[in-house]
Design a protein around this motif. Structure first.
Motif, PDB file in Angstrom:
ATOM      1  N   LYS A   1       6.963  -2.375   8.290  1.00 14.60           N
ATOM      2  CA  LYS A   1       7.222  -3.740   7.669  1.00 14.60           C
ATOM      3  C   LYS A   1       5.986  -3.850   6.638  1.00 14.60           C
ATOM      4  CE  LYS A   1      10.215  -6.026  10.896  1.00 14.60           C
ATOM      5  NZ  LYS A   1      10.638  -7.232  11.828  1.00 14.60           N
ATOM      6  N   GLU A   2       4.836  -3.834   6.981  1.00 17.70           N
ATOM      7  CA  GLU A   2       3.851  -3.806   6.054  1.00 17.70           C
ATOM      8  C   GLU A   2       3.192  -2.772   5.171  1.00 17.70           C
ATOM      9  OE1 GLU A   2       0.592  -5.248   8.826  1.00 17.70           O
ATOM     10  OE2 GLU A   2       1.886  -6.714   9.689  1.00 17.70           O
ATOM     11  N   ASN A   3       3.658  -1.626   5.739  1.00 20.00           N
ATOM     12  CA  ASN A   3       3.222  -0.420   4.919  1.00 20.00           C
ATOM     13  C   ASN A   3       4.139   0.380   4.553  1.00 20.00           C
ATOM     14  OD1 ASN A   3       0.217  -1.129   4.462  1.00 20.00           O
ATOM     15  ND2 ASN A   3      -0.109  -0.459   6.528  1.00 20.00           N
ATOM     16  N   PHE A   4       3.955   1.049   3.461  1.00 19.03           N
ATOM     17  CA  PHE A   4       5.121   2.237   3.151  1.00 19.03           C
ATOM     18  C   PHE A   4       3.956   3.705   3.590  1.00 19.03           C
ATOM     19  CE2 PHE A   4       5.799   5.485  -0.017  1.00 19.03           C
ATOM     20  CZ  PHE A   4       6.963   5.797   0.298  1.00 19.03           C
ATOM     21  N   GLU A   5       4.532   4.680   4.368  1.00 19.96           N
ATOM     22  CA  GLU A   5       3.637   5.685   4.751  1.00 19.96           C
ATOM     23  C   GLU A   5       4.580   6.996   4.616  1.00 19.96           C
ATOM     24  OE1 GLU A   5       1.816   5.264   8.612  1.00 19.96           O
ATOM     25  OE2 GLU A   5       1.383   3.153   8.432  1.00 19.96           O
ATOM     26  N   VAL A   6       3.903   7.985   4.152  1.00 20.92           N
ATOM     27  CA  VAL A   6       4.596   9.312   4.115  1.00 20.92           C
ATOM     28  C   VAL A   6       3.683  10.307   4.463  1.00 20.92           C
ATOM     29  CG1 VAL A   6       5.637  10.955   2.513  1.00 20.92           C
ATOM     30  CG2 VAL A   6       6.251   8.712   2.101  1.00 20.92           C
TER      31      VAL A   6
ATOM     32  N   GLU B   1      11.617   8.999  -4.043  1.00 19.06           N
ATOM     33  CA  GLU B   1      11.858   7.661  -4.494  1.00 19.06           C
ATOM     34  C   GLU B   1      11.104   6.565  -4.041  1.00 19.06           C
ATOM     35  OE1 GLU B   1      13.515   5.813  -7.747  1.00 19.06           O
ATOM     36  OE2 GLU B   1      13.849   7.929  -7.373  1.00 19.06           O
ATOM     37  N   LEU B   2      10.282   5.732  -4.831  1.00 18.65           N
ATOM     38  CA  LEU B   2       9.376   4.883  -3.950  1.00 18.65           C
ATOM     39  C   LEU B   2      10.354   3.525  -3.947  1.00 18.65           C
ATOM     40  CD1 LEU B   2       6.008   4.850  -6.296  1.00 18.65           C
ATOM     41  CD2 LEU B   2       6.408   5.781  -3.881  1.00 18.65           C
ATOM     42  N   PRO B   3      10.353   2.857  -2.609  1.00 17.18           N
ATOM     43  CA  PRO B   3      11.111   1.686  -2.426  1.00 17.18           C
ATOM     44  C   PRO B   3      10.478   0.661  -3.526  1.00 17.18           C
ATOM     45  CG  PRO B   3       9.997   2.532  -0.508  1.00 17.18           C
ATOM     46  CD  PRO B   3       9.362   3.354  -1.536  1.00 17.18           C
ATOM     47  N   GLN B   4      11.438  -0.437  -3.771  1.00 17.60           N
ATOM     48  CA  GLN B   4      11.203  -1.491  -4.575  1.00 17.60           C
ATOM     49  C   GLN B   4      10.027  -2.206  -4.259  1.00 17.60           C
ATOM     50  OE1 GLN B   4      12.670  -1.860  -7.605  1.00 17.60           O
ATOM     51  NE2 GLN B   4      13.765  -0.121  -7.464  1.00 17.60           N
ATOM     52  N   ASP B   5       9.531  -2.336  -3.250  1.00 12.30           N
ATOM     53  CA  ASP B   5       8.438  -3.308  -2.651  1.00 12.30           C
ATOM     54  C   ASP B   5       7.310  -2.619  -2.624  1.00 12.30           C
ATOM     55  OD1 ASP B   5       9.282  -1.822  -0.427  1.00 12.30           O
ATOM     56  OD2 ASP B   5       9.279  -3.432   0.953  1.00 12.30           O
TER      57      ASP B   5
ATOM     58  N   HIS C   1       4.159  -0.852  -4.873  1.00 10.54           N
ATOM     59  CA  HIS C   1       3.578  -0.781  -6.320  1.00 10.54           C
ATOM     60  C   HIS C   1       2.968   0.593  -6.485  1.00 10.54           C
ATOM     61  CE1 HIS C   1       1.522  -1.532 -10.030  1.00 10.54           C
ATOM     62  NE2 HIS C   1       2.436  -2.648 -10.031  1.00 10.54           N
ATOM     63  N   PRO C   2       3.202   1.276  -7.506  1.00 12.60           N
ATOM     64  CA  PRO C   2       2.717   3.057  -7.596  1.00 12.60           C
ATOM     65  C   PRO C   2       1.378   2.696  -7.740  1.00 12.60           C
ATOM     66  CG  PRO C   2       4.623   2.878  -9.061  1.00 12.60           C
ATOM     67  CD  PRO C   2       4.248   1.268  -8.386  1.00 12.60           C
ATOM     68  N   GLU C   3       0.566   1.990  -8.057  1.00  7.52           N
ATOM     69  CA  GLU C   3      -0.808   1.739  -8.362  1.00  7.52           C
ATOM     70  C   GLU C   3      -1.631   1.355  -7.151  1.00  7.52           C
ATOM     71  OE1 GLU C   3      -1.868  -0.898 -11.237  1.00  7.52           O
ATOM     72  OE2 GLU C   3      -0.612   0.376 -12.841  1.00  7.52           O
ATOM     73  N   ASP C   4      -0.844   0.914  -6.103  1.00  9.09           N
ATOM     74  CA  ASP C   4      -1.454   0.733  -4.738  1.00  9.09           C
ATOM     75  C   ASP C   4      -1.311   2.082  -3.634  1.00  9.09           C
ATOM     76  OD1 ASP C   4      -2.023  -1.807  -5.499  1.00  9.09           O
ATOM     77  OD2 ASP C   4      -0.043  -2.771  -4.777  1.00  9.09           O
ATOM     78  N   ILE C   5      -0.935   3.135  -3.968  1.00 10.73           N
ATOM     79  CA  ILE C   5      -0.805   4.120  -3.062  1.00 10.73           C
ATOM     80  C   ILE C   5      -2.143   4.837  -3.023  1.00 10.73           C
ATOM     81  CG2 ILE C   5       0.203   6.547  -2.687  1.00 10.73           C
ATOM     82  CD1 ILE C   5       2.480   5.562  -4.444  1.00 10.73           C
ATOM     83  N   LEU C   6      -2.642   4.877  -1.448  1.00  6.75           N
ATOM     84  CA  LEU C   6      -3.671   5.627  -1.312  1.00  6.75           C
ATOM     85  C   LEU C   6      -3.302   6.940  -0.656  1.00  6.75           C
ATOM     86  CD1 LEU C   6      -5.560   2.600   0.680  1.00  6.75           C
ATOM     87  CD2 LEU C   6      -6.204   3.513  -1.817  1.00  6.75           C
TER      88      LEU C   6
ATOM     89  N   ALA D   1       0.824   2.854   1.228  1.00  6.94           N
ATOM     90  CA  ALA D   1       0.663   1.642   0.348  1.00  6.94           C
ATOM     91  C   ALA D   1       1.315   0.661   1.029  1.00  6.94           C
ATOM     92  CB  ALA D   1       1.415   1.998  -0.999  1.00  6.94           C
ATOM     93  N   PRO D   2       0.564  -0.923   0.790  1.00  4.21           N
ATOM     94  CA  PRO D   2       1.054  -1.846   1.315  1.00  4.21           C
ATOM     95  C   PRO D   2       2.516  -2.333   0.427  1.00  4.21           C
ATOM     96  CG  PRO D   2      -0.604  -2.549  -0.068  1.00  4.21           C
ATOM     97  CD  PRO D   2      -0.650  -0.840  -0.177  1.00  4.21           C
ATOM     98  N   ARG D   3       3.350  -2.924   1.275  1.00  2.93           N
ATOM     99  CA  ARG D   3       4.470  -3.407   0.751  1.00  2.93           C
ATOM    100  C   ARG D   3       4.301  -4.859   0.139  1.00  2.93           C
ATOM    101  NH1 ARG D   3       8.915  -0.733   2.125  1.00  2.93           N
ATOM    102  NH2 ARG D   3       8.909   0.932   3.740  1.00  2.93           N
TER     103      ARG D   3
END
Length: 166
Positions: A44-49, A99-103, A105-110, A123-125
């Protein structure tokens, strides 16, 4: 005659070594493909791969974004010189796209690479406001060749606008 036989024997040994190295690379490449797991967590809070990139050094990897796509690629190019003056050339290329989820932002990816060859991307959602429900009216546009456009009609919410279901 003896020198020719020695050269043929050396060439045969080099070919056998090269074939063995190629077989090892094929096995390791197949194992890497099996192990190149893409683990994604839809928290819910982060996108992780997480990607297994153990066959590549950090200098051989690139991580890019193009619009809503995350692209991770690796290129390994290594030449070794043999004792007899020949050389062995090893080249591997690897690429993964997502594909990145809509929520997100590409610039926030660590991005970080662990010592065991796991590439972690997160990245944070973004907190997106919930879209309000609304009915969108359908209008009729003039057809080709008509001089006077018909009146604009709006379908009624019950769906009795003359649409046929097939």
């Amino acid at each position: 005659m003896e020198r020719r036989r020695q050269r043929v024997t050396q060439a045969y040994q080099l070919l056998a070594q090269d074939m063995e190295r190629r077989a090892d690379l094929t096995r390791s490449s197949a194992a890497a493909d099996r192990n190149a797991s893409t683990t994604g967590k839809e928290g819910k809070e982060n996108f992780e791969v997480t990607l297994d990139v153990s066959g590549f050094s950090p200098e051989e990897l690139t991580v890019n974004t193009e619009v809503r796509r995350l692209i991770v690629s690796g290129k390994h190019d290594k030449k070794k010189e043999a004792e007899d003056g020949g050389y062995f050339h090893e080249y591997r290329e690897w690429r993964r796209e997502a594909e990145l989820p809509q929520d997100v932002h590409p610039e926030d990816i660590l991005c970080s690479l662990s010592t065991d060859g796991q590439l972690h991307l997160q990245a944070p959602r973004l907190a997106l406001p919930a879209a309000e429900e609304r009915t969108i009216p359908i209008t009729q546009s003039p057809g080709d060749g008509e001089e006077n456009p018909p009146e604009i009609q709006t379908s009624d919410p019950e769906g009795d606008s003359g649409l046929n279901s097939s």
